[in-house]
Design a protein around this motif. Structure first.
Motif, short mmCIF file in Angstrom:
data_model
loop_
_atom_site.label_atom_id
_atom_site.label_comp_id
_atom_site.label_asym_id
_atom_site.label_seq_id
_atom_site.Cartn_x
_atom_site.Cartn_y
_atom_site.Cartn_z
N GLU A 69 0.88 -1.17 0.00
CA GLU A 69 0.00 0.00 0.00
C GLU A 69 0.91 1.22 0.00
O GLU A 69 1.63 1.44 0.98
CB GLU A 69 -0.86 -0.05 1.26
CG GLU A 69 -1.78 1.13 1.44
CD GLU A 69 -2.47 1.05 2.79
OE1 GLU A 69 -3.33 0.17 2.98
OE2 GLU A 69 -2.12 1.86 3.67
N VAL A 70 0.91 1.94 -1.10
CA VAL A 70 1.77 3.13 -1.22
C VAL A 70 0.85 4.28 -1.65
O VAL A 70 0.69 4.56 -2.83
CB VAL A 70 2.88 2.93 -2.27
CG1 VAL A 70 3.89 4.07 -2.19
CG2 VAL A 70 3.58 1.60 -2.10
N ARG A 71 0.25 4.93 -0.68
CA ARG A 71 -0.75 5.96 -1.02
C ARG A 71 -0.11 7.33 -1.17
O ARG A 71 -0.75 8.27 -1.60
CB ARG A 71 -1.83 6.01 0.05
CG ARG A 71 -2.55 4.69 0.23
CD ARG A 71 -4.00 4.89 0.56
NE ARG A 71 -4.61 3.63 0.88
CZ ARG A 71 -5.05 3.30 2.10
NH1 ARG A 71 -4.94 4.15 3.10
NH2 ARG A 71 -5.60 2.13 2.31
N PHE A 72 1.16 7.43 -0.76
CA PHE A 72 1.88 8.70 -0.88
C PHE A 72 3.31 8.38 -1.30
O PHE A 72 3.87 7.37 -0.90
CB PHE A 72 1.88 9.45 0.45
CG PHE A 72 2.62 10.75 0.41
CD1 PHE A 72 2.00 11.90 -0.05
CD2 PHE A 72 3.96 10.81 0.78
CE1 PHE A 72 2.69 13.10 -0.12
CE2 PHE A 72 4.66 12.00 0.71
CZ PHE A 72 4.03 13.15 0.26
N GLY A 73 3.90 9.26 -2.10
CA GLY A 73 5.28 9.05 -2.56
C GLY A 73 5.26 8.72 -4.04
O GLY A 73 5.33 7.55 -4.43
N ASP A 118 -3.99 -1.09 -3.96
CA ASP A 118 -2.70 -1.60 -3.51
C ASP A 118 -1.91 -1.97 -4.76
O ASP A 118 -2.50 -2.19 -5.83
CB ASP A 118 -2.90 -2.86 -2.65
CG ASP A 118 -3.37 -2.53 -1.24
OD1 ASP A 118 -3.32 -1.36 -0.85
OD2 ASP A 118 -3.80 -3.48 -0.53
N LEU A 119 -0.60 -2.07 -4.64
CA LEU A 119 0.22 -2.47 -5.79
C LEU A 119 0.69 -3.91 -5.58
O LEU A 119 1.17 -4.26 -4.50
CB LEU A 119 1.42 -1.53 -5.93
CG LEU A 119 1.05 -0.09 -6.33
CD1 LEU A 119 2.27 0.82 -6.33
CD2 LEU A 119 0.37 -0.06 -7.71
N VAL A 120 0.50 -4.73 -6.61
CA VAL A 120 0.82 -6.16 -6.51
C VAL A 120 2.13 -6.45 -7.22
O VAL A 120 2.32 -6.06 -8.39
CB VAL A 120 -0.31 -7.01 -7.15
CG1 VAL A 120 0.01 -8.49 -7.03
CG2 VAL A 120 -1.64 -6.69 -6.49
#
Ligand code: COA
Length: 278
Positions: free
Chosen positions: A94-98, A272-274
């Motif tokens: 889970e990368v919601r920022f950056g 989310d990124l898989v």
């Protein structure tokens, strides 16, 4: 980690409140799932492994000081790609920022996974007053918490979350954690029966606060208590000088999505990124 929470316009990233709520199995167990990246002695990213699922999932908070830094993003992406940090397949992050880390992961073939519905509320105006009786446990208060209120919180929580294992003992484990010094637990009553409960977490004045968790007793739904407790959360965070109130819930979480849609502002969903399997 509080200083990472600067983005009022975007979705909530991993927040001190997530760590705080995760303290209910004790500090050692919460620490076991935390990962920290630092640069020149400063923390720049914090990850929390999600132990609720069999797959490897890491939820990340990235410091705004390195959100656009490609070198650091590449270094973190190497760790996420490696099998030491996320050993199982499938794995996701889970990368919601950056934006730099998001881009590096996408360039390496990471794809969209589970979607999250993300919401925010501006707290610059007072929230509607609540006719419903409530009790609030303020984690910053010096005085002890009445046992009856803790029992009511646990009772309402268990009535809302079928698979929850919360107990009074676990609630106290959570409450002695450092994050709860900036947290408050709310319980709403109807005729002296606890019907809804929620926790709010501040990241300090002028920064976004978080709701985690929130629920209404299964037998009391559809009577407006969900709306009331969201409003109560907003009032508490406003009182703590939070700049906004955020929450994220799986897009499949029914009827949390319509409740938040009715009470807060919906942001674009975030997946989310898989990780690609090689
Ligand atoms: C989500 C939840 C809190 C809603 O509580 P509730 O007391 O039933 O909600 P309310 O009666 O206050 O409803 C408020 C609004 O939400 C929406 N809503 C609530 N339930 C709904 C349903 N079943 N279908 C469609 N919309 C719904 C409506 O817009 C409603 O407004 P309206 O009554 O004016 O139409 C409750 O279902 C719950 O505890 N679920 C399990 C835990 C959970 O998912 N928590 C949130 C994730 S963190």
């Amino acid at each position: 980690m509080e200083t990472f929470q600067g983005d009022d316009a975007g979705p909530a990233q991993l927040h001190p409140g997530d760590l705080g709520w995760n303290m209910r199995d004790g500090a050692a167990s919460a620490a076991k799932v935390l990962r920290l990246w630092s640069h020149n002695g400063d923390p720049i990213a914090i990850g929390m492994l999600d132990t609720d699922t069999d797959a490897s999932v890491i939820r990340l908070a990235v410091s705004p000081t390195v959100g656009d830094d490609e070198t650091i993003a590449t270094r973190i992406a190497d760790d996420l790609d490696g099998r030491d940090l996320l050993p199982q397949e499938p794995a996701s992050a889970e990368v919601r920022f950056g934006s730099a880390l998001q881009q590096v992961l996408r360039d390496r073939g990471w794809t969209d996974g589970d979607g999250w519905a993300c919401f925010t509320s501006d707290l610059s105006h007072p929230t509607p007053s609540h006719p419903v009786r409530k009790a609030v446990v303020d984690g910053s208060a010096a005085e002890g918490v009445p046992d009856a209120v803790v029992h009511d919180i646990v009772r309402a929580h268990l009535a809302a979350w079928e698979r929850s294992t919360l107990t009074v003992k676990k609630w106290h484990e959570m409450a002695v954690g450092p994050a709860f010094r900036h947290g408050r637990f709310i319980v709403l009553y109807a005729d002296d029966v606890p019907v809804a409960t929620a926790a709010v977490w501040s990241a300090g004045p002028g920064r976004p606060g978080l709701i985690e968790p929130l629920g209404v007793d299964r037998d009391q739904r559809g009577r407006g208590y969900g709306r009331e407790i969201v409003n109560a959360c907003a009032a508490e965070l406003r009182d703590m000088d939070a700049s906004s109130m955020k929450v994220a819930t799986p897009v499949t979480q029914w009827p949390a999505v319509p409740l938040y849609e009715a009470t807060m502002r919906r942001l674009p969903d975030v997946p989310d990124l898989v990780r690609p399997t090689h």
